[in-house]
Design a protein around this motif. Sequence first.
Motif, short mmCIF file in Angstrom:
data_model
loop_
_atom_site.label_atom_id
_atom_site.label_comp_id
_atom_site.label_asym_id
_atom_site.label_seq_id
_atom_site.Cartn_x
_atom_site.Cartn_y
_atom_site.Cartn_z
N ARG A 25 0.84 -1.20 0.00
CA ARG A 25 0.00 0.00 0.00
C ARG A 25 0.88 1.25 0.00
NH1 ARG A 25 -3.67 1.35 3.92
NH2 ARG A 25 -5.20 1.99 2.36
N LEU A 81 1.70 6.98 8.07
CA LEU A 81 1.81 5.71 7.35
C LEU A 81 1.47 4.52 8.23
CD1 LEU A 81 5.10 6.25 5.28
CD2 LEU A 81 2.74 6.59 4.54
N PHE A 89 -0.13 1.97 5.69
CA PHE A 89 0.63 2.08 4.45
C PHE A 89 2.04 1.53 4.65
CE2 PHE A 89 -2.57 5.40 3.79
CZ PHE A 89 -2.98 5.11 2.50
N SER A 116 0.85 5.60 -0.31
CA SER A 116 0.15 6.88 -0.30
C SER A 116 0.90 7.83 -1.23
CB SER A 116 0.11 7.45 1.13
OG SER A 116 -0.42 8.76 1.13
#
Length: 318
Positions: free
Chosen positions: A103, A142, A147, A105
């Motif tokens: 994942r 995060l 993330f 961002s």
Amino acid sequence: MKQNFTVRHGALDGVEAFLSVARHRNFRKAAAELNVTPSAISQAVRTLEARIGAALFTRTTRSVGLTEAGERFFARARPAFEELIAASEIAREIGQRPAGLLRLSVPPAVMPIVLEPMIASFCQAYPEIELEIVASGELVDLAAEGFDAGIRLGDLIAADMIAVRLTPPFPMVVVGSRDYLRDRTIPERIEDLRDHACLRMRRSNGSVAPWRFVKGNKTIEAIVTGPLIAHDYPTLLGAAIQGAGLAQVPSPIARSAIADERLQEMLGPYAVTSPGIFLYYPERHQVLPKLRAFIDHIRRQDGAAASRKRPRGRQGQS
């Protein structure tokens, strides 16, 4: 008042030994399966029984059976222990090879600069990795948001993060469309911006960002005004192309629009240099293989692109 909490040690001690004996109904076979001595198995089971507070086996010289407590413990412990082993194997695989959910961002402006050219090749190269890209201009936590890493301009990354450079530094350019500039004087000095509609960016902390320039050895922040405030650079760029005003944006996202003359660059001598785009992640002792694979893939793509742009020399020359 702060309470003191302790982690109970040894909660699973002896469970594997118990399960092996329960399956085989034999201490020696369990010892052979686990590659330990029968006395070690007996000691592990006795310690488990003492911790639980109930006998789990009935033992004779010829056979081993389960007590009622042992039967119930076996029925609940066996599937739970097997699930724990399976979870350990999955975690080990993720820690040893590129696999699992990755994942990221990413601000929308970075997508065309860094990610779009390499998403397809990355997915083909690493089919066991699921790549999830969350396009957002917000500076997210995060770890709290789940993330693995983020991608941002270098001057926006916290000092406690590990940062990996993805692009070289680049200027922040002021651009405007020919339609907008047709009846206006092209600004040649920073002060000339007072006579122009300047499209602005709202930061994640809620403030409207000033335009930054370099004049001599000094960095200057110009307070500009205009008809539009956006939360991302692609919106500012699109509005500038449509003639809404001037925009200050990272040069990589304006490159194609400048090249095909949809936009004109100005105030070049005063352009401030951004440190570039970085991938960043929380400091860890070990980078998971899925993230390492992503970093290495981007670097390979950048290296291949650089070699394609490099002019070829004559054969025989070094």
